[in-house]
Design a protein around this motif. Structure first.
Motif, PDB file in Angstrom:
ATOM      1  N   UNK A 257      46.848  41.900  46.561  1.00  0.00           N
ATOM      2  CA  UNK A 257      46.312  42.214  45.304  1.00  0.00           C
ATOM      3  C   UNK A 257      45.880  43.591  45.030  1.00  0.00           C
ATOM      4  N   UNK A 258      45.212  44.151  46.222  1.00  0.00           N
ATOM      5  CA  UNK A 258      44.521  45.786  46.196  1.00  0.00           C
ATOM      6  C   UNK A 258      45.976  46.434  45.847  1.00  0.00           C
TER       7      UNK A 258
ATOM      8  N   UNK B 136      45.311  52.287  39.543  1.00  0.00           N
ATOM      9  CA  UNK B 136      43.780  51.721  39.298  1.00  0.00           C
ATOM     10  C   UNK B 136      42.700  52.031  40.537  1.00  0.00           C
ATOM     11  N   UNK B 137      41.773  52.715  40.086  1.00  0.00           N
ATOM     12  CA  UNK B 137      40.638  52.713  41.075  1.00  0.00           C
ATOM     13  C   UNK B 137      40.099  51.326  41.568  1.00  0.00           C
ATOM     14  N   UNK B 138      40.038  51.245  42.814  1.00  0.00           N
ATOM     15  CA  UNK B 138      39.252  49.857  43.140  1.00  0.00           C
ATOM     16  C   UNK B 138      38.113  50.188  44.222  1.00  0.00           C
TER      17      UNK B 138
ATOM     18  N   UNK C 231      38.438  50.717  37.999  1.00  0.00           N
ATOM     19  CA  UNK C 231      38.884  49.728  37.160  1.00  0.00           C
ATOM     20  C   UNK C 231      38.663  48.168  37.535  1.00  0.00           C
ATOM     21  N   UNK C 232      38.671  48.042  38.854  1.00  0.00           N
ATOM     22  CA  UNK C 232      38.501  46.860  39.412  1.00  0.00           C
ATOM     23  C   UNK C 232      37.605  46.835  40.638  1.00  0.00           C
ATOM     24  N   UNK C 233      36.515  45.957  40.684  1.00  0.00           N
ATOM     25  CA  UNK C 233      35.736  45.810  41.686  1.00  0.00           C
ATOM     26  C   UNK C 233      35.928  44.264  42.366  1.00  0.00           C
ATOM     27  N   UNK C 234      36.070  44.463  43.573  1.00  0.00           N
ATOM     28  CA  UNK C 234      36.603  43.131  44.647  1.00  0.00           C
ATOM     29  C   UNK C 234      35.599  42.831  45.564  1.00  0.00           C
ATOM     30  N   UNK C 235      35.252  41.713  45.588  1.00  0.00           N
ATOM     31  CA  UNK C 235      34.319  41.309  46.781  1.00  0.00           C
ATOM     32  C   UNK C 235      35.222  40.708  47.721  1.00  0.00           C
ATOM     33  N   UNK C 236      34.962  41.116  49.167  1.00  0.00           N
ATOM     34  CA  UNK C 236      35.607  40.128  50.316  1.00  0.00           C
ATOM     35  C   UNK C 236      35.199  38.893  50.275  1.00  0.00           C
ATOM     36  N   UNK C 237      36.041  37.863  50.016  1.00  0.00           N
ATOM     37  CA  UNK C 237      35.496  36.391  50.171  1.00  0.00           C
ATOM     38  C   UNK C 237      35.341  35.985  51.655  1.00  0.00           C
ATOM     39  N   UNK C 238      34.334  35.072  51.929  1.00  0.00           N
ATOM     40  CA  UNK C 238      34.332  34.590  53.125  1.00  0.00           C
ATOM     41  C   UNK C 238      35.498  34.035  53.799  1.00  0.00           C
ATOM     42  N   UNK C 239      35.758  33.926  55.179  1.00  0.00           N
ATOM     43  CA  UNK C 239      36.775  33.450  55.914  1.00  0.00           C
ATOM     44  C   UNK C 239      36.739  31.909  55.683  1.00  0.00           C
ATOM     45  N   UNK C 240      37.991  31.437  55.252  1.00  0.00           N
ATOM     46  CA  UNK C 240      38.065  30.009  55.198  1.00  0.00           C
ATOM     47  C   UNK C 240      38.279  29.376  56.775  1.00  0.00           C
TER      48      UNK C 240
END
Length: 349
Positions: free
Chosen positions: A26-27, A35-37, A194-203
């Motif tokens: 996605x990134x 897009x700046x992320x 343009x986008x802020x993305x939080x790293x999700x916890x590991x499943x």
């Protein structure tokens, strides 16, 4: 057989150890479209490894990707000098110094240098960067910045000098800890990304796969998914601690920060699994010892808790460590005072 918790590098040998998650592609999709992320997450959540892996993939598809260890920069000038060095490693110090002198002489009389040196030197760096990028004769590079060292740097570069950064034609992928997010969220810096993305916890499945990737053997030693919900918190509590320094009030009792195997981050998972399954540490004895230590820290009060958490994050540090002082917002004498209390209980060496 060894499990390594180190961040992976952007080299082929390390990519076989990398857990590729959906957020990776996605990134890449975003930055390849200019897009700046901004990526953010807890310490040990995998931000550095993610940026290194993305750097590797971008270069493999022909993108001009440049990785920067942003934490090495103590201020905006350091950051821009680091960027100049990474983008133009062949430029000699003599050439750089001569360019700087010419830049100042052509634009401002010597009488103004001293009064406006901070802003002028930053603008000078942008001028040099502009020349370097024009010399590269390619479309704007993608710059991946790992852990900007402070909110002040973020606030100044991506806010105060936001337009100067835009004019360079660089696409930015920046990683930040949650504790430094305020610098990126303060206007006008808040509109740079343009986008802020939080790293999700590991499943649970990702935890299982990550451990299997890091085991230095073709034979898997253990399946994390097979660890019972009751056993896994005992495994991870000694690694993560029971609360963070940002919590308004410390808890009165020791509780696990996780429910079953959900919510752990890569660094804590690997360190914990290494101790339990590789070194053969007894999980119950390890958990009991840790709980006793935590209770002693809690009894000393919030300042002791804050210092203990930062020492755990940094690995080792002294009262003179500027990074430790910055993280806590304390003076050296204040750190010494609280350290003595921890030492008195045998909690630090």
């Amino acid at each position: 057989m060894v499990l390594s918790a180190r961040p992976l590098l952007d080299i082929q040998a390390d990519q076989r150890l990398y857990l590729r998650r959906p957020i990776h592609d996605q990134i890449i999709w975003l930055v390849r479209r200019n897009s700046n992320v901004l990526v953010y997450g807890d310490r040990g959540s995998g931000k550095t490894t993610l940026l290194r892996a993305i750097t590797y993939d971008l270069r493999n598809v022909g993108e001009d990707a440049c990785f920067i260890e942003s934490r090495l920069a103590a201020n905006p000038l350091d950051f821009l000098d680091l960027l100049i060095t990474r983008l133009s490693p062949t430029r000699s110090a003599i050439e750089y110094g001569a360019y700087r002198g010419q830049y100042f002489a052509e634009r401002w009389p010597p009488s103004q240098w001293r009064n406006n040196s901070g802003t002028m030197e930053i603008l000078e760096r942008f001028e040099i960067l502009g020349d370097i990028l024009r010399e590269r004769a390619s479309k704007g590079p993608i710059v991946l910045c790992d852990e900007v060292a402070s909110s002040d740097i973020a606030r100044n570069l991506f806010g105060r000098f936001r337009d100067n950064l835009w004019e360079l034609g660089i696409t930015w992928l920046v990683a930040s800890s949650k504790g430094e997010l305020d610098g990126f969220m303060t206007p006008p810096a808040d509109v740079f990304f343009a986008k802020m993305v939080e790293l999700p916890p590991l499943t649970a499945a990702e935890q299982d796969e990550l451990i299997s990737l890091r085991i230095d053997s073709v034979q898997r030693l253990v399946s994390v998914a097979e660890i019972s919900a009751a056993e896994f918190p005992n495994l991870l509590a000694p690694i993560d601690g029971v609360f963070s320094p940002s919590d308004p009030d410390p808890p009165d009792t020791i509780t696990s920060p996780f429910a079953g195997s959900e919510g752990s981050n890569p660094r804590r998972l690997i360190l914990a699994a290494n101790e339990l399954f590789i070194q053969g540490v007894d999980s119950e004895a390890r958990s009991s010892s840790y709980e006793s230590r935590e209770r002693l820290i809690l009894e000393l009060g919030r300042p002791a808790v804050q210092l203990a958490r930062e020492l755990e994050a940094l690995g080792s540090a002294s009262a003179s460590d500027t990074e430790l002082q910055r993280r806590l917002g304390w003076s050296r004498s204040r750190i010494v005072q609280v350290l003595k209390r921890l030492e008195g209980k045998g909690l630090v060496k």
